[in-house]
Design a protein around this motif. Structure first.
Motif: not given
Length: 378
Positions: A306-326
């Motif tokens: 949730a929150g404004g950061g969910r609109h940032n696809p680059t941030l979400l991609r990096m989170i996915g890469e570093r956590t192994g979660l979608v």
């Protein structure tokens, strides 16, 4: 009852106003939401109030901060009237307003936190019972005063197949862990106290979320944020800077724990190009989420964002890469990810009127479950 929640985050992008219907326990129905952007002049005034507040050993009145508080109250009253008009609801039909105000300093290590905005003036101006100052009692009792949204996350996630983690990416990030067993057995009557009774409701701040990225982009380009994560996507991560930023005691500290928006700065990225700095600071936020997962009682099946950061696809991609979660934006569940914090303060305001707790040992580190908030009546 019908309840309005008001939230203005440390990113200073604007006011979120939400109208929900809730019993403050397990029933929640979203009705309306609107956002009101801060003007450049208002952002500058609030930023100066924040800068000044962070120099104080204790909160104290000063003309710029008093003026900023009056600005915050006026703007939030306006947002309430606009929200009511949008929803076609009369003020007399609303049971309570949860008015968070604007955080200008958060210093739980000194036993204080400071949100400006006048709850009594809000009650007078709207004719609606108002709950404000949600964090101070928790901090005075030895808690961190943050995050407070977990009690609302637990109510929303009660019917999901767990365990799940809810990640809120505002100016500062926070995460709520909701375990499988408790979610399975939560009923309308029990939620969310069941989680607290079992010591299972765990939450804490993860680190800067959008805060450093926004500050960098504004300093480098004049824009308020990295739209679509485009600037970060065009840059290269400086691993040396990233490693140095992660070498901070906050990330090894066990939860519960919380941050002030200004506890981290963009200084380590100085000297990088605009794109490389954005990429590195975005990677830093993603890495802090990965570090946070290490402190959860179990690995979540799902990471809801949730929150404004969910609109940032680059941030979400990096989170996915570093956590192994979608990372899954909460909107996919029918939750409005922009409204969640405002809705949460509406929910907590109802709980306050009922004398129910809003903070817990596993979320803020308070010694025992606590109600919070100051009630002002028109």
């Amino acid at each position: 009852m019908l309840a309005i929640g008001l939230m203005s985050g440390t990113s200073l992008d604007g006011i979120d106003a939400a109208l929900i219907e809730t019993d403050g326990v397990g029933d929640v129905r979203a009705i309306a939401f609107r956002g009101e952007a801060w003007s450049d002049a208002a952002r500058a005034e609030l930023a100066e109030a924040t800068r000044m507040a962070l120099t104080f050993e204790r909160p104290r009145a000063s003309p710029p901060i008093v003026a900023a508080g009056e600005l915050v109250t006026r703007a939030h009253v306006f947002a309430v009237h606009k929200l009511l008009a949008d929803a076609g609801v009369k003020a007399e039909d609303v049971g309570v307003i949860g008015f968070h105000g604007q955080t200008i300093a958060h210093r739980p290590d000194r036993r204080w936190t400071w949100q400006i905005g006048d709850g009594a003036a809000m009650a007078r101006s709207t004719g609606i019972v108002t709950v404000s100052d949600f964090r101070s009692a928790d901090v005075a009792a030895g808690g961190h005063g943050a995050p407070l949204l977990p009690v609302y996350h637990a109510a929303l996630a009660a019917r999901l197949d767990g365990p799940v983690a809810v990640l809120n990416l505002g100016g500062v990030g926070n995460i709520t862990f909701i375990p499988a067993d408790d979610m399975t057995h939560m009923s309308h009557e029990m939620a969310p106290e069941t989680l607290d009774a079992r010591g299972a409701l765990v939450a804490f701040d993860t680190g800067p979320a959008n805060g450093l990225i926004d500050s960098w982009v504004e300093a480098e380009t004049g824009a308020r944020y990295d739209a679509g994560g485009a600037l970060a996507a065009s840059g290269r991560i400086d691993e040396a800077v990233l490693t140095a930023m992660l070498d901070h005691p906050f990330f090894d500290a066990p939860p519960p724990k919380s941050l002030d928006r200004n506890d981290f700065t963009i200084q380590p990225a100085r000297g990088l190009s605009s794109a490389d700095g954005a990429a590195t600071l975005t990677a830093f936020t993603a890495a802090t989420v990965a570090e946070a997962l290490k402190h959860l009682p179990a690995r979540p099946k799902r990471l809801l964002v949730a929150g404004g950061g969910r609109h940032n696809p680059t941030l979400l991609r990096m989170i996915g890469e570093r956590t192994g979660l979608v990372p899954e934006p909460t909107d996919a569940l029918g939750w409005n990810g922009d409204a969640l914090e405002a809705e949460g303060f509406a929910y907590m305001a109802v709980r306050t009127l009922k004398g129910l707790p809003i903070s817990f040992p596993g979320t803020t580190g308070v010694p025992h479950s606590m109600a919070g908030g100051v009630v002002d009546r028109p």
